[in-house]
Write an enzyme that holds these catalytic residues in place. Structure first.
Site, PDB file in Angstrom:
ATOM      1  N   GLU A  50       0.863  -1.182   0.000  1.00 51.18           N
ATOM      2  CA  GLU A  50       0.000   0.000   0.000  1.00 51.18           C
ATOM      3  C   GLU A  50       0.900   1.233   0.000  1.00 51.18           C
ATOM      4  O   GLU A  50       1.799   1.357   0.821  1.00 51.18           O
ATOM      5  CB  GLU A  50      -0.895  -0.013   1.247  1.00 51.18           C
ATOM      6  CG  GLU A  50      -1.893   1.128   1.288  1.00 51.18           C
ATOM      7  CD  GLU A  50      -2.667   1.192   2.620  1.00 51.18           C
ATOM      8  OE1 GLU A  50      -2.620   0.228   3.406  1.00 51.18           O
ATOM      9  OE2 GLU A  50      -3.292   2.235   2.858  1.00 51.18           O
ATOM     10  N   ASP A  61      -5.100   9.823  10.092  1.00 46.00           N
ATOM     11  CA  ASP A  61      -3.792   9.272  10.438  1.00 46.00           C
ATOM     12  C   ASP A  61      -3.263   9.805  11.759  1.00 46.00           C
ATOM     13  O   ASP A  61      -3.452  10.960  12.115  1.00 46.00           O
ATOM     14  CB  ASP A  61      -2.789   9.586   9.332  1.00 46.00           C
ATOM     15  CG  ASP A  61      -2.995   8.687   8.125  1.00 46.00           C
ATOM     16  OD1 ASP A  61      -2.896   7.456   8.310  1.00 46.00           O
ATOM     17  OD2 ASP A  61      -3.292   9.194   7.040  1.00 46.00           O
TER      18      ASP A  61
END
Lengths: 264, 407
Positions: A50, A61
């Site tokens: 990824e 995040d």
């Protein structure tokens, strides 16, 4: 030419193991090291990788990926460079890449323009953390047209109706978020995770991969008993961040991925 | 015009662009809000608090000396600065605070720029006995220090945000991260008409009391409607609050004033509607200041509450339909208006509201004497004394309001 995502899961099923999917921030810590890191992860047996396109406001995040994104942006990374670097790194390799990007950089680049160019760089899937199925109709259609799997996230808070919708609208696999929260390493995963994965697997025709908070190969092993794949991001970013030199950076990430591979 | 569609769109703008983890809570919130809106006991409780706790209705004040000084249209000020906590933010916080109690949340979280929203959230947390965490950019903590102290006195945990530009945008990112993590216990009181559906609609509804009152007061005092309403636009809550009840009164001009900071030709502004392009930030599709790669731009404004690269989706819609117009004012012009209102009327406005004042001055002269302008005085300026003092001391003769532009 890289494998398609369903082929990867077919191979894993045949070998009776889960898929290993490490995450890297594009262009981090530098263009050259990023390419080296992709290659070393493939050598270590990563089934898919990824690749995160950095965004100025990565609100899903945690600290580690925020920092790597800031550093990559400071290095001038954008979507074009990500496609170029990936292409250079994976030339002739089988492991497909999956792009992770927040929606706004994709809109600014042009959805179709991006999707048209992805496969040339071995990208076979797309993860957009701020796109939910209700908003995804256009993207789903374009992804189908350009043979890119659109992978939706499924959260512990998603009720049955939402789970159904996500499974029906997504392709490639279902990205199961292990905990309510942002990305980042955690000492312990929730005890209910196993039952939760089992539940989703029962409902899903797509393979189910688990990410968010997986910090070490032991945790990956536990999860791999239930899931079709394990995604590790922040833990690797932290290894890269901590490495005293380039040689160790390659060594440490490579050994992390191969440990994962042998554990699961 | 008015209600967003089922997916939360005002025309082409709005929607829900959030991590999946938040979706169940957002759907729940929408449902609860819609049912409470019709619930008589909820409405009465809110009305009582707005009256007895927040001090509503706020006056519509005829600024006679200012009108004479400017020599143009009659100027009326909608005095949101007189509410408890000193800005319009309390209207929304009382509404959402009550909502949070009704849905059983134990903790309030919020972002704040100028600190007015943070203070209002901390205030209602005390009032309802809830825990409270406020995220604030470190740059804003320095320039709006009195509000940091107020929040701390009110027992709120104030967390300084060190990432990005250290302002409102980054504080919002951090609040969303907290929310994703603590979704089961915490309610996020978004302070403006931004964010994912249902927030832009809900915040607007709670702020629409400003416009409803103003309309009633105008009918009584001026025996009709004003010719124009002027309000500053950061995320857009005070402006939508006063605009919304006038949306169908098409003879009333609605003018939103953005901040062009050091000038539109520089990168140091936050004129989202005037200079941005549509994109996705903080949960909705709306105008956004961004670079060609879709990265969000750093902004600048002397007013922390306007220092934000996004804007509420309903404003983007009003811009595209032409129902509202959006103009810009520089820091310098706003600062001059800040001083002018203080010395002419004895009212110290918030720096944010000073942007509306500065534009209204030009408009009053252009529209002429037989016209009426309402300015939304969204907040008071006590919090800005430090910033203003240092600019007036250091920046030479800034108070004449020269230069500037309008978009």
């Amino acid at each position: 030419m890289a494998l398609n995502i369903p082929d990867v899961f077919m191979t894993c099923r045949r070998e009776q193991r889960a898929a290993v999917m490490p995450f890297l921030t594009s262009g981090y810590p530098s263009d050259k090291m990023f390419i080296e890191l992709i290659r070393s992860m493939i050598r270590a047996g990563a089934d898919m990788i990824e690749i995160g396109v950095p965004f100025s406001d990565p609100l899903a995040d945690g600290r580690s990926i925020q920092k790597s994104s800031e550093a990559a942006l400071a290095n001038g990374i954008d979507i074009d460079r990500t496609l170029d670097l990936a292409r250079e790194a994976v030339n002739g390799q089988l492991a497909p890449l999956i792009m992770m990007s927040y929606l706004n950089p994709i809109l600014a680049y042009g959805e179709e323009r991006l999707l048209r160019r992805m496969r040339r760089s071995n990208f076979k899937g797309m993860i957009i953390p701020d796109l939910i199925p209700e908003e995804g109709a256009n993207m789903e259609q374009l992804c189908r047209k350009h043979e890119i799997d659109l992978i939706y996230l499924l959260a512990p808070t998603s009720d049955r109706k939402r789970r159904k919708r996500i499974i029906r609208h997504g392709s490639g696999f279902v990205y199961l978020v292990s905990v309510a929260g942002v990305t980042g390493t955690r000492k312990a995963l929730p005890r209910s995770l196993k039952t939760w994965i089992r539940q989703v697997k029962k409902e899903s025709a797509l393979p189910v991969c688990v990410g968010f908070g997986i910090s070490n190969p032991q945790q990956a092993r536990e999860i791999s008993r239930e899931a079709d794949g394990v995604i590790v991001g922040s833990a690797l970013v932290e290894i890269i961040e901590r490495a005293p030199n380039k040689r160790r950076m390659i060594q440490d990430t490579q050994s992390f991925v191969s440990q994962m591979k042998t554990q699961i | 015009m008015g209600q967003p569609n089922k997916l939360g769109y005002f025309g082409a703008f709005g929607g829900r662009f959030v991590p999946e983890t938040l979706m169940t809570a957002l759907i729940e919130l929408e449902k609860e809000y819609k049912s409470l809106k019709r619930d008589k006991s909820f409405r009465e409780e809110l009305k009582d608090l707005l009256h007895n706790y927040a001090g509503r209705p706020t006056p519509l004040y005829y600024a006679r000396r200012l009108t004479e000084k400017w020599g143009g249209s009659k100027i009326y000020l909608k005095r949101e600065d007189l509410t408890h906590t000193g800005a319009h933010k309390i209207n929304n916080c009382l509404g959402q605070g009550l909502l949070a109690v009704r849905i059983g949340k134990k903790r309030l979280i919020a972002e704040t720029g100028a600190g007015q929203h943070g203070v209002a959230v901390a205030t209602v947390a005390c009032l309802f006995g809830l825990e409270c965490t406020i995220y604030m950019g470190k740059k804003d903590m320095a320039r709006q220090e009195p509000n940091v102290k107020r929040m701390q006195l009110l027992n709120a945990e104030v967390i300084g945000v060190d990432s990005g530009s250290k302002t409102l945008k980054d504080a919002t990112n951090e609040t969303i991260r907290d929310w994703v993590t603590n979704i089961s216990t915490s309610h996020y009181i978004i302070g403006s008409t931004v964010g994912p559906h249902p927030y832009p609609m809900m915040v607007r509804d709670f702020q629409a009391i400003i416009g409803h009152e103003a309309k009633k007061q105008a009918k009584r005092i001026i025996k009709g409607l004003p010719d124009a309403i002027v309000a500053c636009v950061g995320g857009g809550s005070n402006s939508l609050g006063i605009f919304y009840p006038f949306i169908n009164d098409i003879d009333v001009r609605l003018i939103g004033v953005e901040t062009s900071g050091l000038g539109l030709k520089t990168q140091h502004h936050a004129a989202t509607l005037s200079r941005g392009k549509p994109g996705v930030l903080h949960g909705s599709y709306s105008y956004l200041l961004q670079d060609q790669n879709g990265q969000v731009r750093a902004t600048h404004s002397v007013a922390a509450g306007l220092d934000y690269p996004g804007v509420g989706p309903e404003h983007s819609h009003l811009k595209s339909t032409g129902r509202a117009t959006y103009v810009t004012v520089t820091d310098k012009q706003a600062l001059a208006a800040f001083v002018e209102l203080s010395r002419t009327e004895g009212i110290i406005p918030a720096l944010e509201s000073s942007f509306a004042l500065a534009y209204a001055k030009k408009l009053a002269r252009r529209m002429g004497r037989d016209r009426i302008i309402i300015i939304n005085l969204s907040g008071r300026g006590d919090k800005d004394l430090g910033t203003v003092q240092s600019l007036l001391d250091g920046g030479g003769n800034n108070t004449n309001g020269h230069g500037g532009e309008e978009g």
